[in-house]
Design an enzyme around this catalytic site. Structure first.
Site, short mmCIF file in Angstrom:
data_model
loop_
_atom_site.label_atom_id
_atom_site.label_comp_id
_atom_site.label_asym_id
_atom_site.label_seq_id
_atom_site.Cartn_x
_atom_site.Cartn_y
_atom_site.Cartn_z
N GLY A 21 0.97 -2.07 9.61
CA GLY A 21 2.13 -2.92 9.35
C GLY A 21 3.24 -2.63 10.35
O GLY A 21 3.19 -1.67 11.12
N ASP A 137 15.87 1.23 -4.38
CA ASP A 137 15.20 0.00 -3.94
C ASP A 137 13.78 -0.05 -4.51
O ASP A 137 12.84 -0.45 -3.82
CB ASP A 137 15.18 -0.07 -2.41
CG ASP A 137 14.82 -1.47 -1.90
OD1 ASP A 137 15.03 -2.45 -2.66
OD2 ASP A 137 14.32 -1.60 -0.78
#
Length: 505
Positions: A21, A137
């Site tokens: 990624g 988060d």
């Protein structure tokens, strides 16, 4: 940092594979650890990009914290390799993707499966809170699944490099999981924020949808701030009781991690290894696995040096190999820190003398752990730990900020507002007085009282730091100063002078 291969190549100890990624700071690649043959994920953080985003010091600090974490449901960080151009973070590799994709594919989950995921998530979140780290988060995209569908919380700490008050500006993710106090820019201490996000995640697991969702961002914020959502009729009574207690708009009235652990819905089928929090890292490293030790020694490493390195939490080729082998053994035999491991750990820790514990805690603080009391409180839950970082006061927030700005003025500190109760500051002993630049009312106005100097004025005698005001659960306010750059001793001198100037703390 240690970690380079014997041929001088910083990644000489690994066979690099394909890219998994691409993130804000760089790429993530799969690799094979040559000595053990185990796969790892290597996150490549580009220094130039980090510096351009003013994240360099915080990334380093959070990496140091994450290196000390040893929990079955948090992605393990094995090694950090520094080069002039990049920082290579060698982490545990999991191949089954994100929990987000799992939910999208399967839709709403049966309660047993959802509960299993949720128990693992809460265990990992609790561990971080006990070590004074908040994620801020949490969302299914940050929860990875291994080959056995066990949850691994990813980027814990790395995602927390965002400046307080800058959530919406710096987060590339969706605010659907963000607590009301975060999107409102209000004061918050931290743990309550993660509880809200866990509530949203639990809702998504059980319902297959999000409780707060709207294409129109202002409408979405209105729903979150008002706690406006619906509970589907298919939820069980206990689930219908737990979710609303997590999604309470007022963070001071929100359920705590300890209360979640004690909730009837949570305790059903709770595995033995999750029934109590794992030992603190300082205690975990005292228990060494003989079989794994022998495996590493057979690779050619000295036994005494290996044991000493493990006890001191040093990073080198031998310790990286040890933890890779140990984690793989736990996964394939007794499970993730299974009951057998815990029982042997408990019997080992029972023999540790009280005098040993403080030294261990001190050793870890020296290796980058956030300083906090109570490292040896093995059986205490997160709710029992008092968040006592910074300076505490019962004064009104505006009164505190007023006194802070007066103190900054007396010390000739330049400041700039970056949030409602958050500012970044710069101080140099050689700076002339800037009293004329400060606001007479000593409050946050439309403009900030910071002098924008060019690079020629910056020197090694300048300290940059941030000030943040938080609200705690016991109706106090907590003022935290955090160094961003500059000499540590100079920063400590400033803190000492700053303390003498304050009148309300």
């Amino acid at each position: 940092m240690e970690g380079a291969g014997r041929d001088g190549n910083p990644l000489g100890g690994y066979r690099i594979g394909k890219t998994l990624g691409i993130g804000s700071f760089g790429k993530v690649k799969i690799a094979e650890h040559i000595l053990t043959g185990h796969k790892v994920a290597i996150k490549i953080l580009n220094r130039r990009k980090i510096k351009s985003m003013e994240m360099e010091e915080k990334v380093k600090r959070e990496i140091k914290i994450l290196r000390l974490f040893m929990h079955p449901h948090i992605i393990r960080l094995y090694e950090v390799i520094d080069t002039p151009a990049d920082i290579y973070v060698v982490m545990e590799y999991v191949k089954s993707g994100e929990l987000f994709d799992y939910i999208v594919e399967k839709g709403r989950l049966q309660e047993e499966e959802a509960r299993r995921f949720f128990q693992q998530i809460i265990s990992g979140v609790e561990y971080c809170h006990r070590n004074m780290v908040v994620h801020r988060d949490l969302k299914p995209e940050n929860l990875l699944l291994d080959s056995k569908c066990n949850v691994k919380i990813a980027d814990f700490g790395l995602s927390n490099v965002m400046r307080d008050g800058h959530f919406l500006k710096t987060s590339c993710g969706s605010p659907n999981y963000a607590a009301p106090e975060v999107i409102s820019g209000k004061l918050y201490a931290g743990p309550e924020v993660d509880v809200w996000s866990c509530g949203v995640i639990l809702y998504a697991l059980l319902c297959g949808t999000l409780p707060f969702d709207d294409e129109n961002i202002p409408n979405l914020f209105k729903k979150i701030k008002g706690g406006i959502y619906t509970l589907p009729s298919h939820l069980s009574p206990l689930a219908r009781d737990l979710i609303p207690r997590m999604l309470v708009v007022d963070p001071m009235k929100r359920i705590t991690i300890r209360e979640i652990r004690e909730h009837q819905w949570f305790t059903v089928g709770l595995p033995r290894y999750l029934a109590v929090p794992p030992p603190d890292t300082a205690q975990q490293v005292k228990k060494l696995d003989d079989e794994t030790l022998n495996d590493v020694i057979n690779m050619g490493f000295d036994k005494n040096q290996l044991i000493e390195s493990l006890h001191k939490r040093l990073q080198n080729e031998a310790t990286v190999a040890y933890y890779l082998l140990l984690d793989n053994r736990l996964r394939t035999t007794s499970g993730y820190l299974g009951a057998e491991f815990h029982e042997s750990m408990e019997s080992s820790l029972a023999q540790v003398t009280p005098a040993e514990t403080p030294n261990s805690a001190t050793d870890h603080r020296q290796h980058g752990h956030m300083e906090s009391p109570g490292f040896g409180l093995r059986h205490h839950f997160a709710a029992d730990r008092k968040w006592a970082l910074g300076l505490q006061s019962r004064a009104h927030p505006r009164e505190i900020i007023t006194e802070v700005l007066k103190a900054l003025q007396e010390l000739n500190v330049c400041w700039k507002k970056i949030g409602h109760y958050n500012m970044k500051c710069r101080w140099s002993p050689s700076f002339p007085s800037h009293e004329s630049m400060m606001h007479n009312n000593h409050g946050f106005g439309a403009e900030s009282a910071i002098i924008e100097t060019d690079d020629s004025e910056k020197s090694t005698h300048t300290v940059k730091f941030e000030i943040q005001l938080y609200k705690t659960r016991d109706e106090k306010y907590l003022l935290d100063l955090q160094r961003v750059s500059g000499p540590q001793l100079l920063f400590l001198d400033l803190c000492s002078a700053f303390l003498t100037q304050l009148r309300v703390l």
